[in-house]
Design a protein around this motif. Sequence first.
Motif, PDB file in Angstrom:
ATOM      1  N   ILE A  89       0.840  -1.029  -0.033  1.00 51.47           N
ATOM      2  CA  ILE A  89       0.201   0.035  -0.003  1.00 51.47           C
ATOM      3  C   ILE A  89       0.706   1.282   0.054  1.00 51.47           C
ATOM      4  N   ARG A  90       2.002   1.430   0.729  1.00 49.51           N
ATOM      5  CA  ARG A  90       2.913   2.393   0.863  1.00 49.51           C
ATOM      6  C   ARG A  90       3.524   2.700  -0.586  1.00 49.51           C
ATOM      7  N   TRP A  91       3.961   1.463  -1.068  1.00 50.21           N
ATOM      8  CA  TRP A  91       4.640   1.659  -2.440  1.00 50.21           C
ATOM      9  C   TRP A  91       3.515   2.349  -3.638  1.00 50.21           C
ATOM     10  N   MET A  92       2.477   1.847  -3.347  1.00 50.72           N
ATOM     11  CA  MET A  92       1.304   2.295  -4.230  1.00 50.72           C
ATOM     12  C   MET A  92       1.014   3.822  -4.091  1.00 50.72           C
ATOM     13  N   GLN A  93       0.781   4.344  -2.856  1.00 52.52           N
ATOM     14  CA  GLN A  93       0.558   5.672  -2.491  1.00 52.52           C
ATOM     15  C   GLN A  93       1.801   6.549  -3.056  1.00 52.52           C
ATOM     16  N   GLU A  94       3.095   6.065  -2.897  1.00 53.66           N
ATOM     17  CA  GLU A  94       4.075   6.730  -3.522  1.00 53.66           C
ATOM     18  C   GLU A  94       4.145   6.936  -5.017  1.00 53.66           C
ATOM     19  N   ASN A  95       3.883   5.768  -5.800  1.00 54.58           N
ATOM     20  CA  ASN A  95       4.037   5.339  -7.117  1.00 54.58           C
ATOM     21  C   ASN A  95       2.976   5.294  -8.158  1.00 54.58           C
ATOM     22  N   TRP A  96       1.538   5.720  -7.616  1.00 46.32           N
ATOM     23  CA  TRP A  96       0.396   5.508  -8.256  1.00 46.32           C
ATOM     24  C   TRP A  96       0.235   6.222  -9.591  1.00 46.32           C
ATOM     25  N   LYS A  97       1.017   7.630  -9.427  1.00 42.82           N
ATOM     26  CA  LYS A  97       1.040   8.266 -10.893  1.00 42.82           C
ATOM     27  C   LYS A  97       1.666   7.811 -11.951  1.00 42.82           C
ATOM     28  N   LYS A  98       2.615   6.751 -11.664  1.00 41.97           N
ATOM     29  CA  LYS A  98       3.322   6.357 -12.653  1.00 41.97           C
ATOM     30  C   LYS A  98       2.356   5.466 -13.857  1.00 41.97           C
ATOM     31  N   SER A  99       1.210   5.081 -13.469  1.00 40.87           N
ATOM     32  CA  SER A  99       0.148   4.367 -14.101  1.00 40.87           C
ATOM     33  C   SER A  99      -0.307   5.308 -15.316  1.00 40.87           C
ATOM     34  N   PHE A 100      -0.172   6.640 -15.211  1.00 38.85           N
ATOM     35  CA  PHE A 100      -0.261   7.226 -16.489  1.00 38.85           C
ATOM     36  C   PHE A 100       0.827   7.270 -17.307  1.00 38.85           C
ATOM     37  N   LEU A 101       2.254   7.104 -16.998  1.00 32.44           N
ATOM     38  CA  LEU A 101       3.081   7.260 -17.645  1.00 32.44           C
ATOM     39  C   LEU A 101       3.086   5.549 -18.397  1.00 32.44           C
ATOM     40  N   PHE A 102       2.578   4.546 -17.786  1.00 25.98           N
ATOM     41  CA  PHE A 102       2.555   3.213 -18.384  1.00 25.98           C
ATOM     42  C   PHE A 102       1.323   3.405 -19.518  1.00 25.98           C
ATOM     43  N   SER A 103       0.250   4.183 -19.188  1.00 19.87           N
ATOM     44  CA  SER A 103      -0.695   4.066 -20.141  1.00 19.87           C
ATOM     45  C   SER A 103      -0.567   4.969 -21.190  1.00 19.87           C
ATOM     46  N   ALA A 104       0.523   6.038 -21.046  1.00 19.92           N
ATOM     47  CA  ALA A 104       0.731   6.798 -22.020  1.00 19.92           C
ATOM     48  C   ALA A 104       1.604   6.181 -23.072  1.00 19.92           C
ATOM     49  N   LEU A 105       2.511   5.141 -22.561  1.00 16.77           N
ATOM     50  CA  LEU A 105       3.621   4.356 -23.473  1.00 16.77           C
ATOM     51  C   LEU A 105       2.573   3.352 -24.047  1.00 16.77           C
ATOM     52  N   TYR A 106       1.652   2.787 -23.627  1.00 22.48           N
ATOM     53  CA  TYR A 106       0.863   1.738 -24.117  1.00 22.48           C
ATOM     54  C   TYR A 106       0.029   2.449 -25.348  1.00 22.48           C
ATOM     55  N   ALA A 107      -0.497   3.636 -25.137  1.00 24.95           N
ATOM     56  CA  ALA A 107      -1.640   4.144 -26.013  1.00 24.95           C
ATOM     57  C   ALA A 107      -0.911   5.065 -27.018  1.00 24.95           C
ATOM     58  N   GLY A 108       0.417   5.554 -26.852  1.00 21.15           N
ATOM     59  CA  GLY A 108       1.156   6.375 -27.723  1.00 21.15           C
ATOM     60  C   GLY A 108       1.725   5.690 -29.008  1.00 21.15           C
ATOM     61  N   LYS A 109       1.871   6.633 -29.800  1.00 26.07           N
ATOM     62  CA  LYS A 109       2.382   6.208 -31.258  1.00 26.07           C
ATOM     63  C   LYS A 109       3.852   6.852 -31.551  1.00 26.07           C
ATOM     64  N   PHE A 110       4.716   6.109 -31.530  1.00 31.21           N
ATOM     65  CA  PHE A 110       6.136   6.636 -31.330  1.00 31.21           C
ATOM     66  C   PHE A 110       6.815   6.542 -32.783  1.00 31.21           C
ATOM     67  N   GLU A 111       7.285   7.784 -33.136  1.00 35.17           N
ATOM     68  CA  GLU A 111       7.828   7.737 -34.475  1.00 35.17           C
ATOM     69  C   GLU A 111       8.967   6.751 -34.794  1.00 35.17           C
ATOM     70  N   LEU A 112      10.078   7.154 -33.842  1.00 37.03           N
ATOM     71  CA  LEU A 112      11.121   6.209 -33.786  1.00 37.03           C
ATOM     72  C   LEU A 112      11.787   6.201 -34.962  1.00 37.03           C
ATOM     73  N   ARG A 113      11.957   7.254 -35.923  1.00 37.99           N
ATOM     74  CA  ARG A 113      12.659   7.213 -37.129  1.00 37.99           C
ATOM     75  C   ARG A 113      14.161   6.986 -37.119  1.00 37.99           C
ATOM     76  N   LYS A 114      14.852   7.906 -36.204  1.00 30.10           N
ATOM     77  CA  LYS A 114      16.167   7.537 -36.004  1.00 30.10           C
ATOM     78  C   LYS A 114      16.898   6.140 -35.444  1.00 30.10           C
ATOM     79  N   PRO A 115      15.960   5.771 -34.445  1.00 32.11           N
ATOM     80  CA  PRO A 115      16.585   4.583 -33.773  1.00 32.11           C
ATOM     81  C   PRO A 115      16.318   3.256 -34.856  1.00 32.11           C
ATOM     82  N   LEU A 116      15.127   3.480 -35.754  1.00 31.80           N
ATOM     83  CA  LEU A 116      14.693   2.501 -36.859  1.00 31.80           C
ATOM     84  C   LEU A 116      15.835   2.608 -37.703  1.00 31.80           C
TER      85      LEU A 116
END
Length: 267
Positions: free
Chosen positions: A21-48
């Motif tokens: 519970i303590r970890w989740m209280q401190e890190n729950w906002k990271k769920s937005f980052l994971f959701s953005a990474l999942y939903a986002g579209k990355f160009e990645l032109r240079k790495p590709l």
Amino acid sequence: MSVLALQEYEFERQFNEDEAIRWMQENWKKSFLFSALYAGKFELRKPLVLWSLTLAAFSIFGAIRTGSYMTFILMSKGLKQSVCDQSFYNGPVSKFWAYAFVLSKAPELGDTLFIVLRKQKLIFLHWYHHITVLLYSWYSYKDMVAGGGWFMTMNYLVHAVMYSYYALRAAGFKVSRKFAMFITITQITQMLMGCVVNYLVYSWMQQGQECPSHMQNIVWSSLMYLSYFVLFVQFFYEAYITKSRQMAAAAAAAATAAAATAAKKRE
């Protein structure tokens, strides 16, 4: 039945819910980052571009080295020796490129990661091809089966062209559609040649000649190459023939509409 009556397992008993519970209280906002990474579209032109160039360079060098070896064996010792001789796996030059080939099939799975992150369509042919090539190449290398020299050399050649094309596209160069068609045709040809090599190995084995392989490998290899052939032919038809017809029909419809509009204006 009461929940309290359920048998407790040791890992359940030792679980510390306060820390969770303590970890989740401190890190729950990271769920937005994971959701953005999942939903986002990355160009990645240079790495590709870098990824494709690296694989293209590797495949070009591999094709040159293994191709030179196979050509030498073919010209000096004949077709049968080029197919059946196991020296491809332990020759002074080819042994490195044989091992590098089978190992490379693991990092090549990264192609799929780029497709997923860039939100492109992931077709069955793509991931099926990558998985089965990885499994078969590692399975066959350990037995040093006949035909491996041709299988690897053909794959190096096709990948040299294919990844060069991917690098050009990723870098923003406009590449002719005919070049893409040519690559698919070479892939189809590769699958046919793979079946031919398997047939030769099987024939020589049946005749009692020295061509080290086993029926299980020949069967799996033949099924793999045949499935690739069917899937690549289907891809060619859908990507180039069907789409060409659709584009031609759309162009004709647009021309008809434009002509009708012009006729009305003249009226």
